[in-house]
Enzyme design. Structure first.
Site, mmCIF file in Angstrom:
data_model
loop_
_atom_site.group_PDB
_atom_site.id
_atom_site.type_symbol
_atom_site.label_atom_id
_atom_site.label_comp_id
_atom_site.label_asym_id
_atom_site.label_seq_id
_atom_site.Cartn_x
_atom_site.Cartn_y
_atom_site.Cartn_z
ATOM 1 N N SER A 251 0.788 -1.236 0.000
ATOM 2 C CA SER A 251 0.000 0.000 0.000
ATOM 3 C C SER A 251 0.814 1.276 0.000
ATOM 4 O O SER A 251 0.236 2.363 -0.144
ATOM 5 C CB SER A 251 -0.962 0.002 1.193
ATOM 6 O OG SER A 251 -2.020 -0.906 0.974
ATOM 7 N N TYR B 222 -10.407 2.866 5.412
ATOM 8 C CA TYR B 222 -9.287 2.538 4.518
ATOM 9 C C TYR B 222 -9.733 1.498 3.501
ATOM 10 O O TYR B 222 -10.315 0.479 3.851
ATOM 11 C CB TYR B 222 -8.141 2.009 5.355
ATOM 12 C CG TYR B 222 -6.828 1.836 4.628
ATOM 13 C CD1 TYR B 222 -6.067 2.934 4.269
ATOM 14 C CD2 TYR B 222 -6.353 0.568 4.329
ATOM 15 C CE1 TYR B 222 -4.852 2.788 3.627
ATOM 16 C CE2 TYR B 222 -5.136 0.401 3.690
ATOM 17 C CZ TYR B 222 -4.392 1.510 3.343
ATOM 18 O OH TYR B 222 -3.193 1.351 2.704
ATOM 19 N N SER C 10 1.778 -3.656 2.756
ATOM 20 C CA SER C 10 1.961 -5.102 2.861
ATOM 21 C C SER C 10 1.296 -5.799 1.684
ATOM 22 O O SER C 10 0.260 -5.349 1.174
ATOM 23 C CB SER C 10 1.319 -5.655 4.144
ATOM 24 O OG SER C 10 1.858 -5.066 5.298
ATOM 25 N N LYS D 294 0.107 3.444 -2.868
ATOM 26 C CA LYS D 294 -0.944 4.462 -2.863
ATOM 27 C C LYS D 294 -0.360 5.873 -2.885
ATOM 28 O O LYS D 294 -0.999 6.803 -3.376
ATOM 29 C CB LYS D 294 -1.847 4.276 -1.643
ATOM 30 C CG LYS D 294 -2.683 2.989 -1.664
ATOM 31 C CD LYS D 294 -3.443 2.810 -0.366
ATOM 32 C CE LYS D 294 -4.451 1.675 -0.430
ATOM 33 N NZ LYS D 294 -3.838 0.343 -0.595
ATOM 34 N N LYS E 76 3.812 5.967 5.697
ATOM 35 C CA LYS E 76 2.867 5.030 5.084
ATOM 36 C C LYS E 76 3.408 3.620 5.247
ATOM 37 O O LYS E 76 4.591 3.369 5.041
ATOM 38 C CB LYS E 76 2.670 5.336 3.590
ATOM 39 C CG LYS E 76 1.580 4.472 2.937
ATOM 40 C CD LYS E 76 0.205 4.866 3.423
ATOM 41 C CE LYS E 76 -0.892 3.926 2.909
ATOM 42 N NZ LYS E 76 -0.908 2.641 3.652
ATOM 43 N N GLU F 152 0.121 9.747 5.261
ATOM 44 C CA GLU F 152 -0.538 10.059 6.523
ATOM 45 C C GLU F 152 0.418 10.883 7.368
ATOM 46 O O GLU F 152 1.626 10.593 7.419
ATOM 47 C CB GLU F 152 -0.948 8.756 7.223
ATOM 48 C CG GLU F 152 -1.998 8.005 6.403
ATOM 49 C CD GLU F 152 -2.101 6.526 6.745
ATOM 50 O OE1 GLU F 152 -1.453 6.085 7.724
ATOM 51 O OE2 GLU F 152 -2.809 5.804 6.029
#
Length: 396
Positions: free
Chosen positions: A90, A176, A344, A93, A341, A298
């Site tokens: 992820s 999420y 996995s 992203k 961030k 984040e």
């Protein structure tokens, strides 16, 4: 930086010591100390979690350092090197978010546009009232973590989105979701008139100076592609799925990932639209407890207390719906934050974090999906050492 292979080690010892980093102290006196600091954290982490191989990169004041440990494949015994490719899950992203913000910077879309504008098949659905920003911040109204198992092609994807009904008002809750940011990336690519994979590999990655970052690993790089490891020791790589490229499809090296981190802290060498795009990904849109949701990234207040950093990366935040507070106007990018961030796949675990104010950052790539709290704690220890040690980083 040189690396020395240590032959004749038993299998258990090899997990943490098979591939050791040796500093070229004559070139950079900080390197020997960094080798010690990183090794004292990473070797025990690998042993405790039975991680076969890791690549770690840190950046300090614009210079990066690479450290490799263990093996990329249990079957072949090939060691991790600076060329080893890992799945980053992820963390992909953050690249997807950068592409979407880049599309906005070039005038191809606006984050305030309704999602259905870029996929006419969704006209008349709930996505007439859901913005691209809602998708990119997981606030569309409760899209789930994964697609249902029966959704495995584009037509079924469209049918699923058309029939989906939000559980919450857009912008009120964060949940999420791979389908959410996956659709975000898909629509961003549609606005630019090219397939997502092509835009990433032919435009975004090169613009960022990343030469060994891929969605589709080329044949001549497959020998460098590590095998992931499941909890029961099976060798695996990521399974294709709907919108997988957009949500969790990037494969890269620690060297390329730390360059991406550095570009996020200092993009002065990038073109103006890309600089604006990166700034957009650092913009705060929603408060989720002590964590601020940007695009992909984040954000946490710095200095970042470990308990708050763990809370922001907890299952409570990643797996459950959370009420959010919309930041109006959105909070502009700041230097005094820790931006991070996790990522996995079934066989890989990754983490990236950086502090723009201090110009320090870390990337940790592993070929096993070990617990997220262990990643956060390890990175926090290393970043704290970088920030607090005058010999490693500048003082406050």
């Amino acid at each position: 930086m040189r690396h020395i292979f240590l032959p004749g080690l038993g299998a258990l010892t090899a997990v943490s010591l098979l591939f050791a980093t040796v500093a070229e102290a004559a070139d950079d006196p900080r390197e020997s100390e960094l080798d010690r600091v990183v090794g004292e954290v990473i070797r025990p982490l690998m042993e405790a979690n039975e991680i076969p191989g890791m690549a770690v990169a840190v950046t300090v004041q614009g210079k990066h350092y690479l450290f490799s440990y263990g093996i990329a494949s249990k079957e072949s015994g090939k060691k991790v090197t600076e060329e080893t490719l890992f799945e980053i899950g992820s963390i992909s992203k953050t690249f997807t978010a950068t592409l979407a913000a880049y599309a906005e910077a070039k005038g191809a879309l606006s984050l305030s546009d309704n999602a259905s504008k870029y996929l006419p098949a969704l006209a008349g659905s709930s996505f007439d009232a859901i913005s691209l920003l809602d998708l990119g911040t997981y606030t569309a109204g409760g899209l789930p973590l994964q697609f249902p198992e029966n959704v495995d092609d584009r037509d079924e994807m469209v049918a699923y989105f058309r029939s989906w009904r939000p559980a919450y008002a857009a912008g009120s809750h964060r949940l999420y979701s791979n389908p959410s940011i996956g659709l975000f990336g898909h629509l961003a690519a549609a606005s630019m008139g090219k397939p997502f994979d092509d835009l990433m590999e032919q435009e975004l990655f090169p613009a960022l100076g990343l030469s060994r970052t891929y969605i589709r690993v080329p044949k001549d790089q497959m020998a460098n592609y590590a095998y992931g490891n499941t909890k029961d020791g099976k060798a695996v790589r990521v399974t294709p799925g709907i919108l997988d490229s957009e949500a969790y499809g990037v494969k890269t090296t620690a060297a390329d990932m730390i360059r991406f981190v550095e570009a996020n802290m200092d993009g002065s060498h990038l073109d103006e639209p890309l600089r604006r795009a990166i700034a957009a990904t650092h913009t705060g849109y929603y408060a989720v407890g002590d964590m601020t949701q940007g695009l992909g990234w984040e954000l946490h207040a710095y200095p970042a207390k470990l308990d708050r950093l763990l809370a922001g990366n907890s299952a409570e935040v990643s797996l459950k719906p959370n009420k959010v507070r919309k930041l109006e106007p959105p909070r502009p990018p700041r230097e005094d934050v820790l931006i991070n961030k996790t990522g996995s796949t079934r066989g890989f675990g990754a983490y990236a974090a950086f502090v723009p104010e201090r110009r320090i950052g870390i990337v940790m790539l592993a070929n096993k999906a070990y617990p997220i709290p262990e990643r956060v704690k390890a990175a926090h220890r290393i970043l704290t050492a970088l920030a607090d040690e005058p010999g490693l980083a500048s003082t406050r």
